[in-house]
Structure formats: C-alpha cells, structure tokens
Write a protein that holds these residues in place. Sequence first.
Motif, mmCIF file in Angstrom:
data_model
loop_
_atom_site.group_PDB
_atom_site.id
_atom_site.type_symbol
_atom_site.label_atom_id
_atom_site.label_comp_id
_atom_site.label_asym_id
_atom_site.label_seq_id
_atom_site.Cartn_x
_atom_site.Cartn_y
_atom_site.Cartn_z
ATOM 1 N N GLY A 227 0.799 -1.221 0.000
ATOM 2 C CA GLY A 227 0.000 0.000 0.000
ATOM 3 C C GLY A 227 0.826 1.261 0.000
ATOM 4 O O GLY A 227 0.293 2.368 0.103
ATOM 5 N N PHE A 228 2.152 1.134 -0.162
ATOM 6 C CA PHE A 228 3.049 2.293 -0.151
ATOM 7 C C PHE A 228 2.693 3.286 -1.254
ATOM 8 O O PHE A 228 2.498 2.911 -2.407
ATOM 9 C CB PHE A 228 4.500 1.828 -0.342
ATOM 10 N N LYS A 229 2.586 4.556 -0.885
ATOM 11 C CA LYS A 229 2.345 5.636 -1.849
ATOM 12 C C LYS A 229 3.330 6.771 -1.587
ATOM 13 O O LYS A 229 3.590 7.131 -0.442
ATOM 14 C CB LYS A 229 0.918 6.191 -1.715
ATOM 15 N N ARG A 230 3.865 7.330 -2.681
ATOM 16 C CA ARG A 230 4.750 8.489 -2.556
ATOM 17 C C ARG A 230 3.917 9.751 -2.325
ATOM 18 O O ARG A 230 2.831 9.877 -2.895
ATOM 19 C CB ARG A 230 5.528 8.725 -3.861
ATOM 20 N N LYS A 231 4.453 10.673 -1.568
ATOM 21 C CA LYS A 231 3.780 11.956 -1.382
ATOM 22 C C LYS A 231 4.035 12.857 -2.587
ATOM 23 O O LYS A 231 3.160 13.566 -3.054
ATOM 24 C CB LYS A 231 4.283 12.625 -0.103
ATOM 25 N N TYR A 232 5.269 12.819 -3.092
ATOM 26 C CA TYR A 232 5.644 13.629 -4.250
ATOM 27 C C TYR A 232 6.285 12.751 -5.297
ATOM 28 O O TYR A 232 7.014 11.825 -4.974
ATOM 29 C CB TYR A 232 6.640 14.725 -3.852
#
Length: 235
Positions: A227-232
């Motif tokens: 579920g890892f998502k980058r902020k930028y």
Amino acid sequence: MDFETVMQELEALGKERMKKMYVSNGAHEPVYGVATGAMKPIVKQIKRDQQLAEQLYTTGNYDAMYFAGIIADPKAMAATDFERWIDGAYFYMLSDYVVAVTLSESDIAQEVADKWIDSGEELKMSAGWSCYCWLLGSRKDQEFSESKIASMLDRVKHTIHDSPERTKSAMNNFLYTVGISYRPLTEKAVEVSKEVGVIEIKRDNKKSSFLNAHESIQKDLDKGRVGFKRKYVRC
C-alpha cells in the motif's frame, strides 16, 4: 530567472564525476553533470514555469532537460507537447525519469502512456510503463480500473521476455509497483512475478543485469510496505 541565467547556473554546478556517471548511462554532449539535489535552490526560485521549461528542454543538454521536467507545469501540457518531449528523450534517464514523471502529474497521463505502450518503440514503451509506476505509486487505488491493470499484468507475463531491454526494465518495475502500491492486485502481481521469474537486461559494453520482481515484492511485503504511496513524484 531567465533562460541564460539558468544555463549559467547549471554549468557552474556541473561536476566531472557526475558527468561521467550520466555519460556511462547513455547521456551524450552537451551535459554538465549536475547532481539533482544541487538543482533545488534554483527550483525554489522558479517553482513552475512552462515557457522556460520548453526553452530548456529543446537545448538537448541533459541537465537542462532534467531541470525542465522539475519546473514544468504538466497540467498546461497537451498530448502533442508530451509527444515532442518523448521524441527528444534520447535515452532512458530522460524517457523514464523526466518525461514519464512529468506526464504522471498531468490529467491525460493514462491515455498518453497507453499510446506509448502500444507504440512498439523501446523508449516510448519504457516511458509508458514507467508512467504507470509513478501513477500507481502516488495516486489512490480507486483512480484506476482494476480490470485494466489486471490485463496489463497479463501483458507483462506474456511479452516481457521478448521486449526491448529498457522496456523490460520498466515492465519489471511495473510488476513490482503493482505488487506493493496497488492493493487490489497485490496477489496477482505476486503470482505473475513468480511466473515471469528472472529478467536479463543486456547492456552495451557492460555485463548483463538480472532483475527479479518476485523477490523484490516479497522483501517489501515482509517489511509490511504493502500500500506504499509516494507523497511527491517530482523533486
């Protein structure tokens, strides 16, 4: 800050060691060898400037082209603009880390990436698959069609071993990204990556490198990173 000033600043920031590294990866002259982190003070002054980004991108200078991607306004770019940019991207660090990244922040990202994936051209295909990596790794799962991503996983399974080298690498990254960043198809990505197995990437005048998305996914699943998502996406 105008075009001439930016070019002077970039040239002053160039380092021979970085230049050699970029050239060894496929960059050719003109290139200054600016570390991406060293660009941040100039980025803070400019923020977003599409007109300046276009001027910088057309120079053919690797550092200027990279900088153009950081200050571009993706939402102001049409499909024809992205086509111009991908046509100017002569090696993978431009196609996958400048053009694909910039495209991923636009509203037309998926339709342009789909077209590139179907193009049959190595760097366009690489950019298309890479764009989906940036998208899946930063946007909410519900922004994607599960059936579409599932069919793309099947496409990877059936075509990755026969694809061009840079495209193989981007497809391998896509497998990994779906496995870690797109929860609805984590299990399918694990299954497909297991079937795909090890991917050999052949490189001119260098030893082959070997990629294994299955191992990479498992390592991150064991660390609880699903579920890892980058902020930028961009700097």
